[in-house]
Design a protein around this motif. Structure first.
Motif, PDB file in Angstrom:
ATOM      1  N   LEU A 273      19.239  47.052  20.428  1.00  0.00           N
ATOM      2  CA  LEU A 273      19.054  45.914  21.307  1.00  0.00           C
ATOM      3  C   LEU A 273      20.312  45.671  22.147  1.00  0.00           C
ATOM      4  N   ILE A 274      20.148  45.605  23.462  1.00  0.00           N
ATOM      5  CA  ILE A 274      21.260  45.332  24.364  1.00  0.00           C
ATOM      6  C   ILE A 274      21.125  43.911  24.895  1.00  0.00           C
ATOM      7  N   ILE A 275      22.151  43.097  24.690  1.00  0.00           N
ATOM      8  CA  ILE A 275      22.161  41.728  25.205  1.00  0.00           C
ATOM      9  C   ILE A 275      22.982  41.716  26.491  1.00  0.00           C
ATOM     10  N   ARG A 276      22.378  41.209  27.563  1.00  0.00           N
ATOM     11  CA  ARG A 276      23.019  41.213  28.877  1.00  0.00           C
ATOM     12  C   ARG A 276      23.451  39.794  29.249  1.00  0.00           C
ATOM     13  N   ILE A 277      24.747  39.660  29.578  1.00  0.00           N
ATOM     14  CA  ILE A 277      25.331  38.362  29.917  1.00  0.00           C
ATOM     15  C   ILE A 277      25.769  38.374  31.370  1.00  0.00           C
ATOM     16  N   LEU A 278      25.407  37.313  32.096  1.00  0.00           N
ATOM     17  CA  LEU A 278      25.854  37.145  33.488  1.00  0.00           C
ATOM     18  C   LEU A 278      26.711  35.889  33.578  1.00  0.00           C
ATOM     19  N   PHE A 279      27.974  36.053  33.963  1.00  0.00           N
ATOM     20  CA  PHE A 279      28.869  34.933  34.191  1.00  0.00           C
ATOM     21  C   PHE A 279      28.827  34.548  35.668  1.00  0.00           C
ATOM     22  N   VAL A 280      28.737  33.239  35.941  1.00  0.00           N
ATOM     23  CA  VAL A 280      28.672  32.759  37.325  1.00  0.00           C
ATOM     24  C   VAL A 280      29.702  31.662  37.539  1.00  0.00           C
ATOM     25  N   ILE A 281      30.550  31.851  38.551  1.00  0.00           N
ATOM     26  CA  ILE A 281      31.551  30.854  38.930  1.00  0.00           C
ATOM     27  C   ILE A 281      31.806  31.031  40.419  1.00  0.00           C
ATOM     28  N   ASP A 282      32.186  29.959  41.138  1.00  0.00           N
ATOM     29  CA  ASP A 282      32.287  30.131  42.594  1.00  0.00           C
ATOM     30  C   ASP A 282      33.449  31.032  42.999  1.00  0.00           C
ATOM     31  N   GLY A 283      34.564  31.028  42.256  1.00  0.00           N
ATOM     32  CA  GLY A 283      35.639  31.967  42.515  1.00  0.00           C
ATOM     33  C   GLY A 283      36.351  31.784  43.836  1.00  0.00           C
ATOM     34  N   MET A 284      36.209  30.616  44.459  1.00  0.00           N
ATOM     35  CA  MET A 284      36.846  30.412  45.760  1.00  0.00           C
ATOM     36  C   MET A 284      38.363  30.312  45.630  1.00  0.00           C
TER      37      MET A 284
ATOM     38  N   ALA B 133      34.908  37.880  29.733  1.00  0.00           N
ATOM     39  CA  ALA B 133      34.312  39.154  30.127  1.00  0.00           C
ATOM     40  C   ALA B 133      35.043  40.314  29.459  1.00  0.00           C
ATOM     41  N   ALA B 134      36.374  40.236  29.440  1.00  0.00           N
ATOM     42  CA  ALA B 134      37.158  41.302  28.816  1.00  0.00           C
ATOM     43  C   ALA B 134      36.908  41.372  27.316  1.00  0.00           C
ATOM     44  N   GLY B 135      36.763  40.223  26.674  1.00  0.00           N
ATOM     45  CA  GLY B 135      36.580  40.188  25.230  1.00  0.00           C
ATOM     46  C   GLY B 135      35.185  40.576  24.768  1.00  0.00           C
ATOM     47  N   LEU B 136      34.188  40.407  25.644  1.00  0.00           N
ATOM     48  CA  LEU B 136      32.799  40.641  25.247  1.00  0.00           C
ATOM     49  C   LEU B 136      32.216  41.955  25.746  1.00  0.00           C
ATOM     50  N   ARG B 137      32.928  42.648  26.633  1.00  0.00           N
ATOM     51  CA  ARG B 137      32.335  43.832  27.281  1.00  0.00           C
ATOM     52  C   ARG B 137      32.063  44.975  26.320  1.00  0.00           C
ATOM     53  N   ASP B 138      32.759  45.029  25.197  1.00  0.00           N
ATOM     54  CA  ASP B 138      32.525  46.111  24.242  1.00  0.00           C
ATOM     55  C   ASP B 138      31.301  45.864  23.372  1.00  0.00           C
ATOM     56  N   ARG B 139      30.850  44.612  23.292  1.00  0.00           N
ATOM     57  CA  ARG B 139      29.705  44.283  22.431  1.00  0.00           C
ATOM     58  C   ARG B 139      28.433  43.968  23.206  1.00  0.00           C
ATOM     59  N   PHE B 140      28.604  43.594  24.479  1.00  0.00           N
ATOM     60  CA  PHE B 140      27.450  43.214  25.297  1.00  0.00           C
ATOM     61  C   PHE B 140      27.558  43.878  26.665  1.00  0.00           C
ATOM     62  N   GLU B 141      26.469  43.848  27.392  1.00  0.00           N
ATOM     63  CA  GLU B 141      26.492  44.321  28.772  1.00  0.00           C
ATOM     64  C   GLU B 141      26.830  43.121  29.653  1.00  0.00           C
ATOM     65  N   VAL B 142      28.030  43.120  30.200  1.00  0.00           N
ATOM     66  CA  VAL B 142      28.562  41.956  30.904  1.00  0.00           C
ATOM     67  C   VAL B 142      28.631  42.225  32.399  1.00  0.00           C
ATOM     68  N   SER B 143      28.233  41.227  33.188  1.00  0.00           N
ATOM     69  CA  SER B 143      28.391  41.280  34.639  1.00  0.00           C
ATOM     70  C   SER B 143      28.809  39.896  35.133  1.00  0.00           C
ATOM     71  N   VAL B 144      29.305  39.851  36.363  1.00  0.00           N
ATOM     72  CA  VAL B 144      29.846  38.618  36.930  1.00  0.00           C
ATOM     73  C   VAL B 144      29.310  38.427  38.338  1.00  0.00           C
ATOM     74  N   ALA B 145      28.956  37.176  38.685  1.00  0.00           N
ATOM     75  CA  ALA B 145      28.540  36.827  40.045  1.00  0.00           C
ATOM     76  C   ALA B 145      29.459  35.742  40.573  1.00  0.00           C
TER      77      ALA B 145
ATOM     78  N   GLY C  55      36.568  46.998  35.038  1.00  0.00           N
ATOM     79  CA  GLY C  55      35.428  47.898  35.082  1.00  0.00           C
ATOM     80  C   GLY C  55      34.104  47.195  34.873  1.00  0.00           C
ATOM     81  N   ILE C  56      34.063  45.908  35.172  1.00  0.00           N
ATOM     82  CA  ILE C  56      32.862  45.098  34.969  1.00  0.00           C
ATOM     83  C   ILE C  56      32.116  44.945  36.290  1.00  0.00           C
ATOM     84  N   LYS C  57      30.809  45.017  36.229  1.00  0.00           N
ATOM     85  CA  LYS C  57      29.968  44.911  37.419  1.00  0.00           C
ATOM     86  C   LYS C  57      30.139  43.546  38.071  1.00  0.00           C
TER      87      LYS C  57
END
Length: 338
Positions: A2-13, A26-38, A53-55
Protein backbone atom coordinates in the motif's frame (compact mmCIF):
# COMPACT_ATOMS: atom_id res chain seq x y z
CA UNK A 1 2.35 -2.80 -0.94
CA UNK A 2 0.00 0.00 0.00
CA UNK A 3 1.36 3.41 -1.03
CA UNK A 4 0.09 6.45 0.88
CA UNK A 5 0.33 9.68 -1.11
CA UNK A 6 0.64 13.03 0.70
CA UNK A 7 0.22 16.45 -0.91
CA UNK A 8 1.48 19.49 1.01
CA UNK A 9 -0.04 22.85 0.03
CA UNK A 10 1.23 26.28 1.07
CA UNK A 11 1.26 29.58 -0.83
CA UNK A 12 5.07 29.89 -0.69
CA UNK A 13 5.06 33.57 -1.62
CA UNK A 14 7.69 34.17 1.05
CA UNK A 15 10.03 31.71 2.72
CA UNK A 16 8.93 31.83 6.33
CA UNK A 17 8.44 29.43 9.21
CA UNK A 18 5.53 27.62 7.58
CA UNK A 19 7.48 26.90 4.42
CA UNK A 20 10.45 25.72 6.46
CA UNK A 21 8.29 23.32 8.47
CA UNK A 22 6.81 21.86 5.29
CA UNK A 23 10.33 21.31 3.92
CA UNK A 24 11.18 19.50 7.17
CA UNK A 25 8.05 17.34 6.94
CA UNK A 26 8.55 16.51 3.28
CA UNK A 27 12.17 15.55 3.92
CA UNK A 28 11.26 13.43 6.94
CA UNK A 29 8.36 11.59 5.30
CA UNK A 30 9.62 10.99 1.76
CA UNK A 31 11.19 7.63 2.60
CA UNK A 32 7.92 6.22 3.99
CA UNK A 33 5.31 7.89 1.80
CA UNK A 34 4.94 9.29 -1.68
CA UNK A 35 5.26 13.02 -1.02
CA UNK A 36 4.55 15.96 -3.33
CA UNK A 37 4.18 19.70 -2.82
CA UNK A 38 1.95 22.37 -4.42
CA UNK A 39 2.81 26.05 -4.09
CA UNK A 40 3.58 29.27 -5.92
CA UNK A 41 6.55 28.81 -8.23
CA UNK A 42 9.76 30.75 -8.57
CA UNK A 43 10.78 31.20 -4.92
CA UNK A 44 13.12 29.80 -2.30
CA UNK A 45 10.51 27.27 -1.19
CA UNK A 46 10.38 25.67 -4.64
CA UNK A 47 14.17 25.45 -4.72
CA UNK A 48 14.28 23.78 -1.31
CA UNK A 49 11.63 21.22 -2.30
CA UNK A 50 13.29 20.35 -5.61
CA UNK A 51 16.68 19.96 -3.92
CA UNK A 52 15.09 17.15 -1.92
CA UNK A 53 14.04 15.44 -5.15
CA UNK A 54 10.36 15.88 -4.28
CA UNK A 55 7.72 16.49 -6.94
CA UNK A 56 6.70 20.16 -7.06
CA UNK A 57 3.45 21.40 -8.62
CA UNK A 58 3.17 25.13 -9.40
CA UNK A 59 -0.19 26.52 -8.31
CA UNK A 60 -1.10 30.18 -8.76
CA UNK A 61 -2.34 31.40 -5.37
CA UNK A 62 -1.54 35.08 -5.97
CA UNK A 63 -5.23 36.02 -5.92
CA UNK A 64 -7.11 35.55 -2.67
CA UNK A 65 -10.43 34.63 -4.25
CA UNK A 66 -10.04 32.65 -7.45
CA UNK A 67 -11.32 29.38 -8.90
CA UNK A 68 -8.07 28.68 -10.77
CA UNK A 69 -6.05 27.26 -7.82
CA UNK A 70 -9.03 25.13 -6.81
CA UNK A 71 -9.15 23.63 -10.31
CA UNK A 72 -5.38 23.15 -10.30
CA UNK A 73 -5.38 21.41 -6.92
CA UNK A 74 -8.35 19.24 -7.90
CA UNK A 75 -6.46 18.05 -10.96
CA UNK A 76 -3.33 17.29 -8.91
CA UNK A 77 -5.32 15.39 -6.28
CA UNK A 78 -7.06 13.25 -8.89
CA UNK A 79 -4.00 12.67 -11.06
CA UNK A 80 -1.74 11.76 -8.12
CA UNK A 81 -4.52 9.88 -6.30
CA UNK A 82 -3.76 11.88 -3.16
CA UNK A 83 -4.69 10.20 0.12
CA UNK A 84 -3.77 12.99 2.55
CA UNK A 85 -3.99 16.71 1.82
CA UNK A 86 -2.05 18.89 4.29
CA UNK A 87 -2.24 22.69 4.01
CA UNK A 88 -1.04 25.74 5.92
CA UNK A 89 -1.91 29.42 5.55
CA UNK A 90 -5.26 31.11 4.93
CA UNK A 91 -5.12 30.99 1.13
CA UNK A 92 -3.75 27.48 0.90
CA UNK A 93 -6.28 26.28 3.49
CA UNK A 94 -9.25 27.71 1.60
CA UNK A 95 -8.19 26.41 -1.82
CA UNK A 96 -7.19 23.00 -0.42
CA UNK A 97 -10.34 22.47 1.62
CA UNK A 98 -12.59 23.20 -1.34
CA UNK A 99 -10.53 21.16 -3.80
CA UNK A 100 -10.26 18.24 -1.39
CA UNK A 101 -13.96 18.35 -0.66
CA UNK A 102 -14.86 18.39 -4.37
CA UNK A 103 -12.76 15.31 -5.11
CA UNK A 104 -14.09 13.46 -2.08
CA UNK A 105 -11.11 11.13 -2.08
CA UNK A 106 -8.56 12.48 0.44
CA UNK A 107 -8.28 13.19 4.13
CA UNK A 108 -7.76 16.90 4.89
CA UNK A 109 -5.60 18.28 7.69
CA UNK A 110 -4.41 21.84 8.32
CA UNK A 111 -1.55 23.31 10.30
CA UNK A 112 -2.49 26.53 12.10
CA UNK A 113 0.43 28.86 12.93
CA UNK A 114 -1.68 32.01 13.32
CA UNK A 115 -5.40 32.67 13.50
CA UNK A 116 -7.39 34.59 10.89
CA UNK A 117 -8.70 36.72 13.76
CA UNK A 118 -5.19 38.16 14.17
CA UNK A 119 -4.68 39.26 10.55
CA UNK A 120 -3.67 42.89 10.08
CA UNK A 121 -6.49 43.75 7.68
CA UNK A 122 -9.60 45.95 7.76
CA UNK A 123 -12.64 44.82 9.73
CA UNK A 124 -14.71 44.06 6.61
CA UNK A 125 -12.03 41.90 5.01
CA UNK A 126 -11.40 40.16 8.32
CA UNK A 127 -15.09 39.28 8.59
CA UNK A 128 -14.94 37.79 5.09
CA UNK A 129 -11.89 35.72 6.01
CA UNK A 130 -13.55 34.52 9.20
CA UNK A 131 -16.71 33.56 7.34
CA UNK A 132 -14.81 31.59 4.73
CA UNK A 133 -12.67 29.92 7.37
CA UNK A 134 -15.65 28.92 9.51
CA UNK A 135 -17.58 27.58 6.50
CA UNK A 136 -14.71 25.40 5.30
CA UNK A 137 -13.21 24.21 8.58
CA UNK A 138 -15.90 21.51 8.75
CA UNK A 139 -14.06 19.71 5.93
CA UNK A 140 -10.91 19.38 8.04
CA UNK A 141 -10.45 16.11 9.92
CA UNK A 142 -7.52 17.24 12.06
CA UNK A 143 -5.95 20.57 12.94
CA UNK A 144 -2.29 20.76 13.91
CA UNK A 145 -1.46 23.82 16.03
CA UNK A 146 2.05 24.98 16.92
CA UNK A 147 1.26 26.25 20.44
CA UNK A 148 -1.12 25.65 23.32
CA UNK A 149 -2.43 29.21 23.01
CA UNK A 150 -3.62 28.47 19.46
CA UNK A 151 -5.24 25.25 20.63
CA UNK A 152 -7.15 27.19 23.28
CA UNK A 153 -8.38 29.69 20.67
CA UNK A 154 -9.74 26.92 18.45
CA UNK A 155 -11.52 25.30 21.39
CA UNK A 156 -12.81 28.40 23.17
CA UNK A 157 -13.59 30.75 20.26
CA UNK A 158 -14.18 28.39 17.36
CA UNK A 159 -15.87 25.77 19.55
CA UNK A 160 -13.97 22.95 17.87
CA UNK A 161 -13.75 19.67 19.78
CA UNK A 162 -10.34 19.08 21.36
CA UNK A 163 -10.28 15.63 19.71
CA UNK A 164 -9.82 17.35 16.32
CA UNK A 165 -6.78 19.35 17.47
CA UNK A 166 -3.20 18.18 17.95
CA UNK A 167 -0.46 20.45 19.29
CA UNK A 168 2.93 19.85 17.68
CA UNK A 169 5.64 22.36 18.51
CA UNK A 170 7.96 23.50 15.74
CA UNK A 171 11.47 22.06 15.98
CA UNK A 172 14.91 22.43 14.46
CA UNK A 173 17.78 20.11 13.50
CA UNK A 174 19.94 20.41 16.62
CA UNK A 175 22.96 18.62 15.16
CA UNK A 176 23.23 21.30 12.49
CA UNK A 177 23.56 24.02 15.11
CA UNK A 178 26.14 22.21 17.23
CA UNK A 179 28.73 22.45 14.47
CA UNK A 180 31.51 25.01 14.88
CA UNK A 181 31.11 28.16 12.79
CA UNK A 182 33.68 30.76 11.77
CA UNK A 183 32.40 34.03 13.28
CA UNK A 184 34.88 36.52 11.84
CA UNK A 185 34.06 35.92 8.16
CA UNK A 186 30.52 37.32 8.41
CA UNK A 187 31.59 40.26 10.55
CA UNK A 188 34.29 41.00 7.98
CA UNK A 189 31.65 40.95 5.24
CA UNK A 190 30.02 43.99 6.86
CA UNK A 191 33.22 45.57 8.15
CA UNK A 192 32.38 44.94 11.82
CA UNK A 193 35.23 44.06 14.16
CA UNK A 194 34.76 41.41 16.82
CA UNK A 195 34.97 44.06 19.56
CA UNK A 196 31.83 45.85 18.30
CA UNK A 197 28.55 44.83 20.00
CA UNK A 198 26.34 43.32 17.28
CA UNK A 199 22.58 42.95 17.72
CA UNK A 200 20.60 40.86 15.22
CA UNK A 201 16.94 40.52 14.27
CA UNK A 202 15.72 37.94 11.76
CA UNK A 203 12.39 37.54 10.02
CA UNK A 204 10.05 38.68 7.28
CA UNK A 205 9.61 42.44 7.02
CA UNK A 206 5.93 42.43 7.94
CA UNK A 207 3.98 44.23 10.66
CA UNK A 208 3.65 41.25 13.00
CA UNK A 209 7.44 40.94 13.38
CA UNK A 210 7.57 44.36 15.10
CA UNK A 211 10.87 45.51 13.56
CA UNK A 212 9.61 49.10 13.75
CA UNK A 213 9.92 49.04 17.54
CA UNK A 214 13.47 47.72 17.43
CA UNK A 215 14.49 50.53 15.06
CA UNK A 216 12.80 53.05 17.35
CA UNK A 217 14.88 51.64 20.23
CA UNK A 218 18.18 52.05 18.39
CA UNK A 219 18.74 55.79 19.09
CA UNK A 220 18.65 55.22 22.86
CA UNK A 221 20.90 52.16 22.60
CA UNK A 222 23.57 53.95 20.56
CA UNK A 223 23.32 56.99 22.82
CA UNK A 224 24.52 54.82 25.71
CA UNK A 225 26.69 52.37 23.72
CA UNK A 226 27.65 54.37 20.58
CA UNK A 227 29.60 51.59 18.84
CA UNK A 228 26.65 49.14 18.71
CA UNK A 229 25.67 47.82 15.27
CA UNK A 230 22.42 46.18 14.19
CA UNK A 231 21.69 43.55 11.56
CA UNK A 232 18.15 43.20 10.20
CA UNK A 233 17.91 40.03 8.15
CA UNK A 234 14.95 39.40 5.87
CA UNK A 235 12.77 40.63 3.04
CA UNK A 236 9.16 41.74 2.91
CA UNK A 237 6.72 44.50 1.99
CA UNK A 238 7.77 46.80 4.85
CA UNK A 239 11.50 46.76 4.14
CA UNK A 240 11.60 50.14 2.38
CA UNK A 241 9.42 51.70 5.09
CA UNK A 242 11.77 50.40 7.79
CA UNK A 243 14.80 51.69 5.91
CA UNK A 244 13.14 55.10 5.69
CA UNK A 245 12.44 55.03 9.44
CA UNK A 246 16.14 54.38 10.11
CA UNK A 247 17.03 57.32 7.86
CA UNK A 248 14.53 59.59 9.60
CA UNK A 249 15.88 58.66 13.04
CA UNK A 250 19.44 59.36 11.77
CA UNK A 251 20.65 55.84 12.60
CA UNK A 252 21.06 54.55 9.06
CA UNK A 253 24.79 54.02 9.51
CA UNK A 254 24.14 51.81 12.57
CA UNK A 255 21.55 49.51 10.96
CA UNK A 256 22.41 47.08 8.15
CA UNK A 257 19.51 45.64 6.13
CA UNK A 258 20.93 42.44 4.64
CA UNK A 259 17.90 41.21 2.70
CA UNK A 260 17.10 37.48 2.62
CA UNK A 261 19.86 35.21 3.90
CA UNK A 262 19.92 31.43 4.10
CA UNK A 263 23.02 31.26 6.35
CA UNK A 264 21.10 31.88 9.59
CA UNK A 265 23.37 29.65 11.68
CA UNK A 266 26.40 31.68 10.63
CA UNK A 267 24.60 34.97 11.29
CA UNK A 268 23.58 33.85 14.76
CA UNK A 269 27.16 32.86 15.44
CA UNK A 270 28.31 36.38 14.52
CA UNK A 271 25.84 38.36 16.64
CA UNK A 272 26.10 38.93 20.39
CA UNK A 273 22.37 39.22 20.98
CA UNK A 274 19.18 38.29 19.12
CA UNK A 275 16.15 40.56 19.44
CA UNK A 276 12.69 39.20 18.61
CA UNK A 277 10.36 42.26 18.81
CA UNK A 278 7.32 40.43 17.44
CA UNK A 279 3.70 41.43 17.97
CA UNK A 280 2.29 38.10 16.82
CA UNK A 281 3.85 34.63 16.63
CA UNK A 282 2.84 31.02 16.49
CA UNK A 283 5.95 29.22 17.74
CA UNK A 284 8.92 30.99 16.09
CA UNK A 285 11.86 29.02 14.73
CA UNK A 286 14.47 31.75 15.10
CA UNK A 287 14.27 31.66 18.90
CA UNK A 288 14.88 27.90 18.83
CA UNK A 289 17.86 28.45 16.52
CA UNK A 290 19.31 31.12 18.80
CA UNK A 291 18.93 28.89 21.86
CA UNK A 292 20.62 26.04 19.98
CA UNK A 293 23.51 28.44 19.27
CA UNK A 294 23.60 29.47 22.98
CA UNK A 295 22.81 33.10 22.10
CA UNK A 296 21.22 35.66 24.38
CA UNK A 297 17.64 36.49 23.41
CA UNK A 298 15.48 39.52 24.11
CA UNK A 299 11.92 38.82 22.97
CA UNK A 300 8.44 40.16 23.48
CA UNK A 301 6.10 38.68 26.05
CA UNK A 302 3.44 37.31 23.68
CA UNK A 303 1.63 34.01 23.11
CA UNK A 304 3.85 31.42 21.50
CA UNK A 305 7.11 32.96 22.69
CA UNK A 306 6.11 32.53 26.33
CA UNK A 307 5.82 28.79 25.65
CA UNK A 308 9.47 28.79 24.56
CA UNK A 309 11.15 31.27 26.87
CA UNK A 310 10.89 31.57 30.63
CA UNK A 311 11.77 35.15 31.52
CA UNK A 312 15.18 35.38 33.11
CA UNK A 313 15.98 31.73 32.41
CA UNK A 314 15.91 31.10 28.65
CA UNK A 315 15.99 34.77 27.68
CA UNK A 316 14.64 38.17 28.67
CA UNK A 317 11.03 39.11 27.87
CA UNK A 318 9.81 42.68 27.37
CA UNK A 319 6.36 44.13 26.60
CA UNK A 320 5.47 44.35 22.89
CA UNK A 321 5.37 47.77 21.16
CA UNK A 322 7.66 49.26 23.82
CA UNK A 323 10.90 50.66 22.33
CA UNK A 324 11.97 52.14 25.68
CA UNK A 325 11.74 48.81 27.51
CA UNK A 326 13.50 47.10 24.61
CA UNK A 327 16.33 49.65 24.58
CA UNK A 328 16.75 49.51 28.35
CA UNK A 329 17.02 45.70 28.31
CA UNK A 330 19.45 45.56 25.38
CA UNK A 331 21.68 48.15 27.05
CA UNK A 332 21.66 46.23 30.32
CA UNK A 333 22.65 43.00 28.59
CA UNK A 334 25.39 44.53 26.43
CA UNK A 335 26.87 46.15 29.52
CA UNK A 336 26.86 42.85 31.43
CA UNK A 337 29.52 40.67 29.81
CA UNK A 338 29.12 37.92 32.39
Amino acid sequence: MLIIRILFVIDGMEYGGGERVFVQLAAGLRDRFEVSVASMSGGTFEQQVKQLGIKFYPVDMSRQFSLKPIRQLREIILTQETDLLHSQGARADFFSRIAGRITGRCHIICTIATMVERFNVGSFRKRIYLLIDSLTERYVEKFIVVSNSLKNVLIQRRKLPSSKIVRVYNGIELDKYRQEVEQDSLRNEWGISKEVPLVGAIGRMVWEKGFKYLIEAVPEIVRVIPETMFLLIGEGPLKRELEYLAERLKIKERVIFTGFRSDIKEILSAVDLLVVPSLLEGFPMVTLEAMAMAKLIVATRIDGITEQIKDGVDGILVPPKDPFALAKTVIRILNDKE
